[in-house]
Design a protein around this motif. Structure first.
Motif, PDB file in Angstrom:
ATOM      1  N   HIS A  40     -10.235  -4.363  41.416  1.00 49.56           N
ATOM      2  CA  HIS A  40      -9.861  -5.530  41.290  1.00 49.56           C
ATOM      3  C   HIS A  40      -8.241  -6.031  41.906  1.00 49.56           C
ATOM      4  N   LEU A  41      -8.503  -6.412  42.679  1.00 52.27           N
ATOM      5  CA  LEU A  41      -7.305  -6.962  43.316  1.00 52.27           C
ATOM      6  C   LEU A  41      -7.780  -8.275  44.051  1.00 52.27           C
ATOM      7  N   PRO A  42      -6.171  -8.750  44.054  1.00 49.33           N
ATOM      8  CA  PRO A  42      -6.354 -10.435  44.869  1.00 49.33           C
ATOM      9  C   PRO A  42      -6.872 -10.580  46.266  1.00 49.33           C
TER      10      PRO A  42
ATOM     11  N   ALA B 175      -0.354 -15.222  46.499  1.00 49.90           N
ATOM     12  CA  ALA B 175       0.086 -15.937  45.695  1.00 49.90           C
ATOM     13  C   ALA B 175      -0.980 -16.583  45.086  1.00 49.90           C
ATOM     14  N   GLN B 176      -1.083 -15.186  43.467  1.00 52.76           N
ATOM     15  CA  GLN B 176      -1.722 -15.056  42.683  1.00 52.76           C
ATOM     16  C   GLN B 176      -0.799 -14.944  41.438  1.00 52.76           C
ATOM     17  N   ILE B 177      -0.266 -15.397  39.914  1.00 50.42           N
ATOM     18  CA  ILE B 177       0.466 -14.537  39.212  1.00 50.42           C
ATOM     19  C   ILE B 177       0.248 -13.732  38.317  1.00 50.42           C
TER      20      ILE B 177
ATOM     21  N   ASN C 126     -17.400  -3.802  42.546  1.00 45.67           N
ATOM     22  CA  ASN C 126     -16.498  -4.891  43.608  1.00 45.67           C
ATOM     23  C   ASN C 126     -16.569  -5.805  42.796  1.00 45.67           C
ATOM     24  N   VAL C 127     -15.313  -6.215  42.204  1.00 47.63           N
ATOM     25  CA  VAL C 127     -15.828  -8.447  41.350  1.00 47.63           C
ATOM     26  C   VAL C 127     -14.834  -8.828  41.574  1.00 47.63           C
ATOM     27  N   ALA C 128     -13.764  -8.351  42.540  1.00 49.07           N
ATOM     28  CA  ALA C 128     -12.883  -8.866  42.878  1.00 49.07           C
ATOM     29  C   ALA C 128     -13.350  -9.998  44.392  1.00 49.07           C
ATOM     30  N   ARG C 129     -13.048  -9.378  45.386  1.00 51.44           N
ATOM     31  CA  ARG C 129     -13.087 -10.371  46.881  1.00 51.44           C
ATOM     32  C   ARG C 129     -14.001  -9.819  47.360  1.00 51.44           C
ATOM     33  N   GLY C 130     -14.815 -10.726  48.691  1.00 50.60           N
ATOM     34  CA  GLY C 130     -15.597  -9.846  49.291  1.00 50.60           C
ATOM     35  C   GLY C 130     -14.589 -10.004  50.262  1.00 50.60           C
TER      36      GLY C 130
ATOM     37  N   PRO D 232     -24.581 -13.088  42.775  1.00 55.11           N
ATOM     38  CA  PRO D 232     -24.033 -14.836  43.719  1.00 55.11           C
ATOM     39  C   PRO D 232     -22.830 -14.906  42.840  1.00 55.11           C
ATOM     40  N   HIS D 233     -21.576 -13.463  42.878  1.00 56.03           N
ATOM     41  CA  HIS D 233     -20.162 -14.550  42.807  1.00 56.03           C
ATOM     42  C   HIS D 233     -20.386 -15.018  40.916  1.00 56.03           C
ATOM     43  N   LEU D 234     -20.785 -13.850  40.105  1.00 59.67           N
ATOM     44  CA  LEU D 234     -20.668 -14.810  38.877  1.00 59.67           C
ATOM     45  C   LEU D 234     -19.576 -13.977  38.015  1.00 59.67           C
ATOM     46  N   GLY D 235     -18.629 -13.557  38.252  1.00 59.63           N
ATOM     47  CA  GLY D 235     -17.661 -12.830  37.435  1.00 59.63           C
ATOM     48  C   GLY D 235     -17.441 -13.575  36.227  1.00 59.63           C
ATOM     49  N   ALA D 236     -16.893 -14.953  37.030  1.00 56.61           N
ATOM     50  CA  ALA D 236     -16.461 -16.185  36.051  1.00 56.61           C
ATOM     51  C   ALA D 236     -17.868 -17.131  35.615  1.00 56.61           C
ATOM     52  N   SER D 237     -18.907 -17.165  35.599  1.00 56.22           N
ATOM     53  CA  SER D 237     -19.715 -18.002  35.147  1.00 56.22           C
ATOM     54  C   SER D 237     -20.476 -17.891  33.972  1.00 56.22           C
TER      55      SER D 237
ATOM     56  N   LEU E 154     -22.276  -4.882  43.517  1.00 59.99           N
ATOM     57  CA  LEU E 154     -21.073  -6.299  44.797  1.00 59.99           C
ATOM     58  C   LEU E 154     -21.749  -8.229  43.836  1.00 59.99           C
ATOM     59  N   ASP E 155     -20.267  -8.276  42.974  1.00 57.11           N
ATOM     60  CA  ASP E 155     -20.329  -9.486  42.805  1.00 57.11           C
ATOM     61  C   ASP E 155     -19.886 -10.468  43.843  1.00 57.11           C
ATOM     62  N   VAL E 156     -19.191 -10.062  45.094  1.00 55.74           N
ATOM     63  CA  VAL E 156     -18.355 -10.768  45.933  1.00 55.74           C
ATOM     64  C   VAL E 156     -18.564  -9.901  47.376  1.00 55.74           C
TER      65      VAL E 156
ATOM     66  N   ALA F 268      -7.981 -17.527  32.234  1.00 57.96           N
ATOM     67  CA  ALA F 268      -8.933 -17.959  31.275  1.00 57.96           C
ATOM     68  C   ALA F 268     -10.481 -17.016  31.956  1.00 57.96           C
ATOM     69  N   ASN F 269     -10.549 -16.299  32.686  1.00 55.48           N
ATOM     70  CA  ASN F 269     -12.200 -15.489  33.355  1.00 55.48           C
ATOM     71  C   ASN F 269     -11.753 -14.452  32.700  1.00 55.48           C
ATOM     72  N   ALA F 270     -11.319 -13.712  32.878  1.00 51.48           N
ATOM     73  CA  ALA F 270     -11.029 -12.132  32.647  1.00 51.48           C
ATOM     74  C   ALA F 270     -11.492 -11.268  32.132  1.00 51.48           C
TER      75      ALA F 270
ATOM     76  N   GLY G 224      -4.488  -4.848  37.080  1.00 52.29           N
ATOM     77  CA  GLY G 224      -3.595  -6.195  36.170  1.00 52.29           C
ATOM     78  C   GLY G 224      -4.107  -6.051  35.148  1.00 52.29           C
ATOM     79  N   ARG G 225      -4.905  -7.820  34.798  1.00 48.36           N
ATOM     80  CA  ARG G 225      -5.503  -8.644  33.797  1.00 48.36           C
ATOM     81  C   ARG G 225      -6.709  -8.081  33.577  1.00 48.36           C
ATOM     82  N   ILE G 226      -7.943  -8.150  34.927  1.00 50.05           N
ATOM     83  CA  ILE G 226      -9.225  -7.528  34.714  1.00 50.05           C
ATOM     84  C   ILE G 226      -9.337  -5.893  34.734  1.00 50.05           C
ATOM     85  N   GLY G 227      -8.557  -5.598  35.887  1.00 45.37           N
ATOM     86  CA  GLY G 227      -8.771  -3.975  35.796  1.00 45.37           C
ATOM     87  C   GLY G 227      -8.699  -3.641  34.159  1.00 45.37           C
TER      88      GLY G 227
ATOM     89  N   TYR H  42      -5.082   2.820  40.769  1.00 45.90           N
ATOM     90  CA  TYR H  42      -3.427   2.704  42.327  1.00 45.90           C
ATOM     91  C   TYR H  42      -3.451   1.291  41.380  1.00 45.90           C
ATOM     92  N   ASP H  43      -2.573   0.629  41.585  1.00 46.10           N
ATOM     93  CA  ASP H  43      -1.748  -0.661  41.756  1.00 46.10           C
ATOM     94  C   ASP H  43       0.287   0.087  41.430  1.00 46.10           C
ATOM     95  N   PRO H  44       0.533  -0.164  42.425  1.00 43.11           N
ATOM     96  CA  PRO H  44       2.045   0.109  43.148  1.00 43.11           C
ATOM     97  C   PRO H  44       2.681  -0.769  41.847  1.00 43.11           C
TER      98      PRO H  44
HETATM   99  N1  LIG Z   1     -16.005 -12.291  40.253  1.00 44.75           N
HETATM  100  C1  LIG Z   1     -15.504 -13.449  39.803  1.00 44.75           C
HETATM  101  O1  LIG Z   1     -15.660 -14.547  39.727  1.00 44.75           O
HETATM  102  C2  LIG Z   1     -13.768 -12.927  40.238  1.00 44.75           C
HETATM  103  C3  LIG Z   1     -13.325 -13.241  38.765  1.00 44.75           C
HETATM  104  C4  LIG Z   1     -11.826 -13.470  38.059  1.00 44.75           C
HETATM  105  C5  LIG Z   1     -11.224 -12.999  39.184  1.00 44.75           C
HETATM  106  N2  LIG Z   1     -11.739 -11.898  40.698  1.00 44.75           N
HETATM  107  C6  LIG Z   1     -10.544 -11.911  41.090  1.00 44.75           C
HETATM  108  O2  LIG Z   1      -9.865 -10.529  40.566  1.00 44.75           O
HETATM  109  C7  LIG Z   1      -8.591 -10.721  40.842  1.00 44.75           C
HETATM  110  C8  LIG Z   1      -8.078  -9.971  40.311  1.00 44.75           C
HETATM  111  O3  LIG Z   1      -8.253 -11.156  39.016  1.00 44.75           O
HETATM  112  P1  LIG Z   1      -7.096 -10.102  37.579  1.00 44.75           P
HETATM  113  O4  LIG Z   1      -7.159 -11.744  36.737  1.00 44.75           O
HETATM  114  O5  LIG Z   1      -7.128  -9.096  37.102  1.00 44.75           O
HETATM  115  O6  LIG Z   1      -5.235 -10.646  38.717  1.00 44.75           O
HETATM  116  P2  LIG Z   1      -3.815  -9.850  38.409  1.00 44.75           P
HETATM  117  O7  LIG Z   1      -3.069 -10.227  38.742  1.00 44.75           O
HETATM  118  O8  LIG Z   1      -3.750  -9.819  36.632  1.00 44.75           O
HETATM  119  O9  LIG Z   1      -4.203  -8.755  38.838  1.00 44.75           O
HETATM  120  C9  LIG Z   1      -4.161  -7.893  39.941  1.00 44.75           C
HETATM  121  C10 LIG Z   1      -3.459  -6.907  39.988  1.00 44.75           C
HETATM  122  O10 LIG Z   1      -4.048  -6.624  41.537  1.00 44.75           O
HETATM  123  C11 LIG Z   1      -2.175  -6.160  41.630  1.00 44.75           C
HETATM  124  N3  LIG Z   1      -2.097  -6.287  43.627  1.00 44.75           N
HETATM  125  C12 LIG Z   1      -2.099  -6.637  44.102  1.00 44.75           C
HETATM  126  N4  LIG Z   1      -0.859  -7.099  45.463  1.00 44.75           N
HETATM  127  C13 LIG Z   1      -1.509  -5.413  45.479  1.00 44.75           C
HETATM  128  C14 LIG Z   1      -1.470  -4.657  46.595  1.00 44.75           C
HETATM  129  N5  LIG Z   1      -1.311  -5.175  47.954  1.00 44.75           N
HETATM  130  N6  LIG Z   1      -1.591  -3.407  46.219  1.00 44.75           N
HETATM  131  C15 LIG Z   1      -2.060  -2.705  45.313  1.00 44.75           C
HETATM  132  N7  LIG Z   1      -2.010  -3.468  44.174  1.00 44.75           N
HETATM  133  C16 LIG Z   1      -2.038  -4.913  44.289  1.00 44.75           C
HETATM  134  C17 LIG Z   1      -0.892  -6.498  41.016  1.00 44.75           C
HETATM  135  O11 LIG Z   1      -0.279  -5.987  40.348  1.00 44.75           O
HETATM  136  C18 LIG Z   1      -1.920  -6.881  39.900  1.00 44.75           C
HETATM  137  O12 LIG Z   1      -1.808  -5.649  38.799  1.00 44.75           O
HETATM  138  C19 LIG Z   1      -8.615 -11.526  41.519  1.00 44.75           C
HETATM  139  O13 LIG Z   1      -7.746 -12.471  42.542  1.00 44.75           O
HETATM  140  C20 LIG Z   1      -9.559 -13.209  41.645  1.00 44.75           C
HETATM  141  O14 LIG Z   1      -9.387 -12.889  43.280  1.00 44.75           O
HETATM  142  C21 LIG Z   1     -13.292 -12.421  40.876  1.00 44.75           C
END
Ligand SMILES: NC(=O)c1ccc[n+]([C@@H]2O[C@H](COP(=O)([O-])OP(=O)(O)OC[C@H]3O[C@@H](n4cnc5c(N)ncnc54)[C@H](O)[C@@H]3O)[C@@H](O)[C@H]2O)c1
Ligand SMILES: O=C(O)CC[C@@H](O)C(=O)O
Length: 336
Positions: free
Chosen positions: A202-204, A325-327, A229-233, A278-283, A255-257, A97-99, A150-153, A170-172
């Motif tokens: 863009h890692l979980p 646990a990430q889809i 970094n717009v993924a996670r702090g 302030p964590h606005l990626g999905a906002s 930095l968003d997170v 939804a927010n990619a 992944g999706r966002i990357g 980098y994404d194994p």
């Molecule tokens: N700032 C925000 O508001 C915001 C919004 C959406 C998502 N996010 C964060 O962004 C993250 C990524 O989102 P996405 O939709 O692209 O997820 P995604 O699952 O589509 O992509 C994540 C990628 O990370 C890779 N990955 C997982 N573990 C790994 C590891 N140990 N080493 C290397 N690669 C690894 C996966 O293979 C996958 O390709 C989310 O988990 C979420 O925490 C933040």
């Protein structure tokens, strides 16, 4: 017959409420207020959250009627999925939804770190017409390193390629042939660090990715790298990043997170070369509507007794740890 109770624990769009429909009774609480959450969840059949509310074993135990936890977004690091599974509670999220919104903010931060946009604007508003201080660098023909394709990357890659950037990643878990079709070379983490002019994460957040970029990794990066970094702090160690920014090894950060949120006090926020949100990626209105409506539909299905096809509990993870646990992205090799 009484209607199922759906607890909304964070701010969600009006469309979300509409999509839940009249068959459920909606209640609200502040998910950041632990006491209020534990009290309110006791009667709830479903709870809807974003990234602030922590749904752990204690909340699951308090919510003895809970059938579904719905996360209106991607990251599930605030939900104990194994504990929910053990308790027979379905966990659903809105993986797509927010990619686009997160990718667009990332692109904005990449450009902002290259051209000092917020700093120059702030200076101008305070009366300084300082053109020489805010000279920046072009993105074209620079190398962008993507951690997590992944999706966002992937969306960030497509967009920054339009700016003429070369992209490495980098994404194994990603299939190299698929990445090649996207025009991305898959490399080791060290190789990406060494070759990137810009780095975007863009890692979980999982046990494996927490602190993945610490002082040793930053030392391997090219001097003058700009990091977003717009993924996670916590994926990027904040103390290490601060030190690297201070000595100029990292030229700028977007930095968003943050490791602890809300974050209003951090040495990082005092540095002029840090651009932050302030964590606005999905906002965005669009992302919030999509995420809320998507999980509202899953909640209706779950409370109606139907199968929710992409419930998080049912997906097989590529990672070993419970918090992996990430889809997985459809582009990821080995995803269930
Ligand atoms: N700032 C925000 O508001 C915001 C919004 C959406 C998502 N996010 C964060 O962004 C993250 C990524 O989102 P996405 O939709 O692209 O997820 P995604 O699952 O589509 O992509 C994540 C990628 O990370 C890779 N990955 C997982 N573990 C790994 C590891 N140990 N080493 C290397 N690669 C690894 C996966 O293979 C996958 O390709 C989310 O988990 C979420 O925490 C933040
Ligand atoms: O709910 C939010 O705004 C943040 C969502 C984002 O971090 C996510 O993981 O989807």
């Amino acid at each position: 017959m009484s209607r199922p109770i759906v607890l909304i624990a964070e701010e969600l769009s009006q469309a979300t409420v509409g999509a839940l429909g009249p068959e459920v009774e909606i209640r609200r609480c502040d998910g950041a207020d632990r006491g209020a959450l534990l009290a309110a969840v006791a009667d709830a059949d479903a709870v809807l959250i974003r990234s602030v509310t922590r749904v752990d074993a204690e909340v699951l135990a308090a919510g003895s009627r809970l059938k579904v936890v719905a996360r209106a977004g991607v990251g599930l690091d605030n939900v104990d999925v194994p504990a929910a599974t053990a308790a027979g509670v379905l966990v659903v999220n809105a993986a797509q939804a927010n990619a686009v919104s997160a990718a667009e903010l990332t692109c904005g931060l990449l450009i902002a770190t290259a051209r000092n946009i917020p700093q120059a604007g702030q200076a101008l508003k305070s009366g300084q017409w300082n053109r020489s201080k805010y000279v920046g660098g072009e993105l074209a023909r620079k190398t962008l390193g993507v951690l997590g394709l992944g999706r966002i990357g992937t969306l960030v890659t497509e967009r920054m390629k339009a700016f003429g950037m070369d992209v490495i990643a980098y994404d194994p878990y990603v299939d190299a042939a698929w990445a090649a079709r996207l025009g991305v070379q898959m490399l080791s983490l060290d190789e990406v660090l060494a070759a990137s002019d810009f780095l975007t994460v863009h890692l979980p957040r999982t046990p494996r990715t927490l602190g993945l970029i610490g002082a040793p990794e930053l030392a391997k990066a090219k001097r003058g790298i700009r990091l977003v970094n717009v993924a996670r702090g916590g994926l990027v160690d904040e103390a290490a990043l601060y030190n690297a920014l201070l000595d100029g090894h990292v030229a700028a950060a977007g930095l968003d997170v943050f490791a602890e949120e809300p974050c209003t006090k951090s040495p990082l926020l005092d540095l002029e070369q840090v651009v932050c949100t302030p964590h606005l990626g999905a906002s965005t209105w669009e992302a919030q509507d999509r995420a809320g409506v998507s999980v509202a539909e899953s909640v209706r299905l779950a409370l109606g007794g139907a199968r929710v096809p992409d419930a998080v509990n049912e997906v097989q993870w590529h990672g070993a740890g419970p918090s992996e646990a990430q889809i997985p992205s459809p582009t990821v090799a080995g995803a269930a």
